[in-house]
Enzyme design. Structure first.
Site, PDB file in Angstrom:
ATOM      1  N   TYR A  70       2.745   0.008 -47.564  1.00 63.19           N
ATOM      2  CA  TYR A  70       2.125   1.329 -47.466  1.00 63.19           C
ATOM      3  C   TYR A  70       1.789   1.900 -48.843  1.00 63.19           C
ATOM      4  O   TYR A  70       0.803   2.613 -48.998  1.00 63.19           O
ATOM      5  CB  TYR A  70       3.003   2.299 -46.645  1.00 63.19           C
ATOM      6  CG  TYR A  70       2.708   2.135 -45.173  1.00 63.19           C
ATOM      7  CD1 TYR A  70       1.603   2.742 -44.589  1.00 63.19           C
ATOM      8  CD2 TYR A  70       3.499   1.312 -44.381  1.00 63.19           C
ATOM      9  CE1 TYR A  70       1.293   2.555 -43.260  1.00 63.19           C
ATOM     10  CE2 TYR A  70       3.200   1.111 -43.040  1.00 63.19           C
ATOM     11  CZ  TYR A  70       2.096   1.742 -42.489  1.00 63.19           C
ATOM     12  OH  TYR A  70       1.780   1.544 -41.179  1.00 63.19           O
ATOM     13  N   ARG A  73      -1.533   0.537 -49.565  1.00 64.08           N
ATOM     14  CA  ARG A  73      -2.594   1.199 -48.780  1.00 64.08           C
ATOM     15  C   ARG A  73      -2.826   2.632 -49.281  1.00 64.08           C
ATOM     16  O   ARG A  73      -3.953   3.111 -49.316  1.00 64.08           O
ATOM     17  CB  ARG A  73      -2.215   1.193 -47.305  1.00 64.08           C
ATOM     18  CG  ARG A  73      -2.108  -0.220 -46.753  1.00 64.08           C
ATOM     19  CD  ARG A  73      -1.718  -0.230 -45.305  1.00 64.08           C
ATOM     20  NE  ARG A  73      -2.759   0.384 -44.473  1.00 64.08           N
ATOM     21  CZ  ARG A  73      -2.596   0.661 -43.183  1.00 64.08           C
ATOM     22  NH1 ARG A  73      -1.453   0.387 -42.588  1.00 64.08           N
ATOM     23  NH2 ARG A  73      -3.566   1.211 -42.489  1.00 64.08           N
ATOM     24  N   GLN A 104      -8.821   8.466 -35.178  1.00 60.84           N
ATOM     25  CA  GLN A 104      -7.775   7.438 -35.124  1.00 60.84           C
ATOM     26  C   GLN A 104      -7.361   7.059 -36.543  1.00 60.84           C
ATOM     27  O   GLN A 104      -6.456   6.269 -36.736  1.00 60.84           O
ATOM     28  CB  GLN A 104      -8.300   6.191 -34.420  1.00 60.84           C
ATOM     29  CG  GLN A 104      -8.724   6.419 -32.991  1.00 60.84           C
ATOM     30  CD  GLN A 104      -9.561   5.260 -32.477  1.00 60.84           C
ATOM     31  OE1 GLN A 104      -9.052   4.279 -31.962  1.00 60.84           O
ATOM     32  NE2 GLN A 104     -10.864   5.368 -32.614  1.00 60.84           N
ATOM     33  N   ASN A 105      -8.084   7.591 -37.531  1.00 66.28           N
ATOM     34  CA  ASN A 105      -7.824   7.206 -38.921  1.00 66.28           C
ATOM     35  C   ASN A 105      -6.633   7.981 -39.477  1.00 66.28           C
ATOM     36  O   ASN A 105      -6.413   9.136 -39.137  1.00 66.28           O
ATOM     37  CB  ASN A 105      -9.060   7.460 -39.783  1.00 66.28           C
ATOM     38  CG  ASN A 105     -10.250   6.653 -39.293  1.00 66.28           C
ATOM     39  OD1 ASN A 105     -10.082   5.698 -38.537  1.00 66.28           O
ATOM     40  ND2 ASN A 105     -11.441   7.040 -39.695  1.00 66.28           N
ATOM     41  N   HIS A 122      -3.247   9.117 -34.748  1.00 71.66           N
ATOM     42  CA  HIS A 122      -2.344   8.079 -35.258  1.00 71.66           C
ATOM     43  C   HIS A 122      -1.568   8.521 -36.497  1.00 71.66           C
ATOM     44  O   HIS A 122      -1.066   7.688 -37.244  1.00 71.66           O
ATOM     45  CB  HIS A 122      -3.143   6.790 -35.545  1.00 71.66           C
ATOM     46  CG  HIS A 122      -3.730   6.169 -34.315  1.00 71.66           C
ATOM     47  ND1 HIS A 122      -4.746   5.244 -34.337  1.00 71.66           N
ATOM     48  CD2 HIS A 122      -3.429   6.350 -33.011  1.00 71.66           C
ATOM     49  CE1 HIS A 122      -5.047   4.877 -33.093  1.00 71.66           C
ATOM     50  NE2 HIS A 122      -4.272   5.544 -32.277  1.00 71.66           N
ATOM     51  N   CYS A 151      16.509  10.793 -46.344  1.00 69.08           N
ATOM     52  CA  CYS A 151      16.475  12.176 -45.850  1.00 69.08           C
ATOM     53  C   CYS A 151      17.843  12.824 -46.100  1.00 69.08           C
ATOM     54  O   CYS A 151      18.820  12.133 -46.407  1.00 69.08           O
ATOM     55  CB  CYS A 151      16.191  12.108 -44.350  1.00 69.08           C
ATOM     56  SG  CYS A 151      16.145  13.673 -43.499  1.00 69.08           S
ATOM     57  N   CYS A 153      19.686  13.777 -43.898  1.00 68.11           N
ATOM     58  CA  CYS A 153      20.592  13.235 -42.856  1.00 68.11           C
ATOM     59  C   CYS A 153      20.971  11.787 -43.167  1.00 68.11           C
ATOM     60  O   CYS A 153      21.609  11.128 -42.356  1.00 68.11           O
ATOM     61  CB  CYS A 153      19.931  13.317 -41.480  1.00 68.11           C
ATOM     62  SG  CYS A 153      18.720  12.014 -41.164  1.00 68.11           S
ATOM     63  N   GLY A 190     -18.053   4.985 -35.062  1.00 69.74           N
ATOM     64  CA  GLY A 190     -17.404   3.973 -35.911  1.00 69.74           C
ATOM     65  C   GLY A 190     -16.056   3.494 -35.396  1.00 69.74           C
ATOM     66  O   GLY A 190     -15.145   3.273 -36.180  1.00 69.74           O
ATOM     67  N   SER A 192     -14.210   0.595 -32.615  1.00 70.74           N
ATOM     68  CA  SER A 192     -14.443  -0.562 -31.740  1.00 70.74           C
ATOM     69  C   SER A 192     -14.101  -0.209 -30.299  1.00 70.74           C
ATOM     70  O   SER A 192     -14.407  -0.984 -29.386  1.00 70.74           O
ATOM     71  CB  SER A 192     -13.624  -1.755 -32.221  1.00 70.74           C
ATOM     72  OG  SER A 192     -12.263  -1.412 -32.310  1.00 70.74           O
TER      73      SER A 192
HETATM   74  P1  OAD Z   1     -11.800  -1.186 -35.869  1.00 67.89           P
HETATM   75  O1  OAD Z   1     -11.668  -1.915 -37.170  1.00 67.89           O
HETATM   76  O2  OAD Z   1     -11.277  -1.832 -34.639  1.00 67.89           O
HETATM   77  O3  OAD Z   1     -13.341  -0.875 -35.604  1.00 67.89           O
HETATM   78  C1  OAD Z   1     -14.183  -0.330 -36.590  1.00 67.89           C
HETATM   79  C2  OAD Z   1     -15.557  -0.169 -35.958  1.00 67.89           C
HETATM   80  O4  OAD Z   1     -16.402   0.434 -36.921  1.00 67.89           O
HETATM   81  C3  OAD Z   1     -16.210  -1.483 -35.543  1.00 67.89           C
HETATM   82  O5  OAD Z   1     -16.729  -1.337 -34.213  1.00 67.89           O
HETATM   83  C4  OAD Z   1     -17.359  -1.669 -36.554  1.00 67.89           C
HETATM   84  O6  OAD Z   1     -18.503  -2.300 -35.977  1.00 67.89           O
HETATM   85  C5  OAD Z   1     -17.663  -0.220 -36.919  1.00 67.89           C
HETATM   86  N1  OAD Z   1     -18.225  -0.002 -38.252  1.00 67.89           N
HETATM   87  C6  OAD Z   1     -17.905  -0.617 -39.424  1.00 67.89           C
HETATM   88  N2  OAD Z   1     -18.590  -0.098 -40.449  1.00 67.89           N
HETATM   89  C7  OAD Z   1     -19.376   0.900 -39.929  1.00 67.89           C
HETATM   90  C8  OAD Z   1     -20.314   1.834 -40.460  1.00 67.89           C
HETATM   91  N3  OAD Z   1     -20.583   1.871 -41.768  1.00 67.89           N
HETATM   92  N4  OAD Z   1     -20.898   2.695 -39.617  1.00 67.89           N
HETATM   93  C9  OAD Z   1     -20.641   2.666 -38.282  1.00 67.89           C
HETATM   94  N5  OAD Z   1     -19.759   1.829 -37.704  1.00 67.89           N
HETATM   95  C10 OAD Z   1     -19.139   0.951 -38.511  1.00 67.89           C
HETATM   96  O7  OAD Z   1     -11.169   0.273 -36.082  1.00 67.89           O
HETATM   97  P2  OAD Z   1     -10.762   1.374 -35.022  1.00 67.89           P
HETATM   98  O8  OAD Z   1     -11.677   1.382 -33.852  1.00 67.89           O
HETATM   99  O9  OAD Z   1     -10.586   2.637 -35.779  1.00 67.89           O
HETATM  100  O10 OAD Z   1      -4.377   2.009 -34.726  1.00 67.89           O
HETATM  101  O11 OAD Z   1      -9.333   0.858 -34.580  1.00 67.89           O
HETATM  102  C11 OAD Z   1      -8.572   1.647 -33.728  1.00 67.89           C
HETATM  103  C12 OAD Z   1      -7.115   1.522 -34.015  1.00 67.89           C
HETATM  104  O12 OAD Z   1      -6.741   0.142 -34.030  1.00 67.89           O
HETATM  105  C13 OAD Z   1      -6.683   1.976 -35.402  1.00 67.89           C
HETATM  106  O13 OAD Z   1      -6.534   3.374 -35.516  1.00 67.89           O
HETATM  107  C14 OAD Z   1      -5.337   1.303 -35.524  1.00 67.89           C
HETATM  108  C15 OAD Z   1      -5.602  -0.057 -34.891  1.00 67.89           C
HETATM  109  O14 OAD Z   1      -4.598  -0.526 -34.068  1.00 67.89           O
HETATM  110  C16 OAD Z   1      -3.122   2.162 -35.214  1.00 67.89           C
HETATM  111  O15 OAD Z   1      -2.795   1.775 -36.328  1.00 67.89           O
HETATM  112  C17 OAD Z   1      -2.189   2.852 -34.274  1.00 67.89           C
END
Ligand code: OAD
Length: 250
Positions: A70, A73, A104-105, A122, A151, A153, A190, A192
């Site tokens: 982390y 990141r 979700q970010n 998230h 912490c 605790c 943006g 999936s």
């Molecule tokens: P993903 O990496 O699964 O999907 C990212 C999406 O963004 C894909 O569909 C790409 O085609 C699209 N993409 C990439 N660049 C882009 C751009 N410049 N403009 C538009 N679209 C673009 O990420 P998430 O859908 O956010 O959860 O994933 C969902 C969750 O999966 C995350 O929050 C994480 C993971 O498990 C946790 O960590 C709980």
């Protein structure tokens, strides 16, 4: 492609008359800021195997390793800035009576762009939380530590994010589902759209007869179900949407 051919007249009409708009964002909106997505070629999945590190079991068996991952990141996030897509969503917020930005970010880039009402499904990587008692620590300087701080605790601090196998924050889920069920227009941006429960949100909006528009560089699992699919980078397409909306509120 001209500006006018990007969006249908129906979409622009719905946007201009909408009182309530809900937006769901995923890693794609931050891709143009240089934050790796989860499932792309350069995704965090490939580099760091998050499914092995982002779990309570991994943290309890090797807290220092997970903390270091982390730290890495968090370092990436310190070096990036909100992009034109984040800024366009901030501008869009000003145009509607009700506007809920659900993300979700965990990168906090929407808030840094100036968005005011952000529902984080998230969590947020900049915050920490005690694994034992749940106390929240906002002090970002803690992330410089080489191993997880403790912490009051005596529990270990961890990033305040949702890990595999963990539940989403109930308040955030309630707000997100409410916004999806009560909006006139829903934008899926943006993502999936494969990780539940977030992936239910556009489908709920459709069930409640909202106009659902998806923005992505490529079709996803829900593209055939939405009212309109708009292909392109969000950093390019969303500013054009703001421009087409014109000045003022709806
Ligand atoms: P993903 O990496 O699964 O999907 C990212 C999406 O963004 C894909 O569909 C790409 O085609 C699209 N993409 C990439 N660049 C882009 C751009 N410049 N403009 C538009 N679209 C673009 O990420 P998430 O859908 O956010 O959860 O994933 C969902 C969750 O999966 C995350 O929050 C994480 C993971 O498990 C946790 O960590 C709980």
């Amino acid at each position: 492609m001209t500006e006018n051919s990007l969006f249908s007249n129906e979409f622009l009409r719905k946007m201009k008359s909408a009182k309530s708009v809900a937006v769901l964002t995923g890693a794609g909106i931050s891709a143009e800021s240089g934050v790796p997505t989860f499932r792309g070629e350069e995704g965090l999945w490939k580099k760091f195997k998050p499914e092995e590190l982002a779990t309570v079991d991994a943290f309890l068996s090797n807290p220092k390793l997970v903390w270091e991952w982390y730290r890495h990141r968090r370092q990436i996030l310190k070096e990036v800035k909100p992009n034109a897509g984040h800024l366009a969503l901030r501008d869009l917020e000003e145009k509607f009576e009700k506007f809920t930005l659900i993300t979700q970010n965990i990168d906090g880039l929407h808030q840094r762009a100036g968005s005011r009402r952000v529902v984080e499904l998230h969590g947020n990587i900049r915050r920490n939380r005690c694994q034992n008692c749940g106390r929240i620590y906002q002090d970002v300087s803690l992330e410089e530590r080489e191993k997880p701080p403790t912490c009051t605790c005596h529990g270990l601090l961890r990033p305040d994010v949702v890990w595999f196998g963990e539940s989403l924050p109930p308040e955030a889920i309630d707000q997100a589902f409410y916004a999806a069920a009560h909006c006139d227009v829903f934008l899926s941006v943006g993502t999936s759209a494969v990780v539940y429960p977030a992936a239910y949100l556009p489908l709920i909006a459709l069930q409640y007869l909202a106009y659902v528009v998806e923005f992505n560089i490529e079709p996803t699992a829900i593209s055939h179900q939405v009212s309109e699919f708009i292909q392109g980078k969000t950093g390019q397409v969303l500013p054009q949407l703001v421009k087409m909306m014109g000045p003022g509120t709806s």
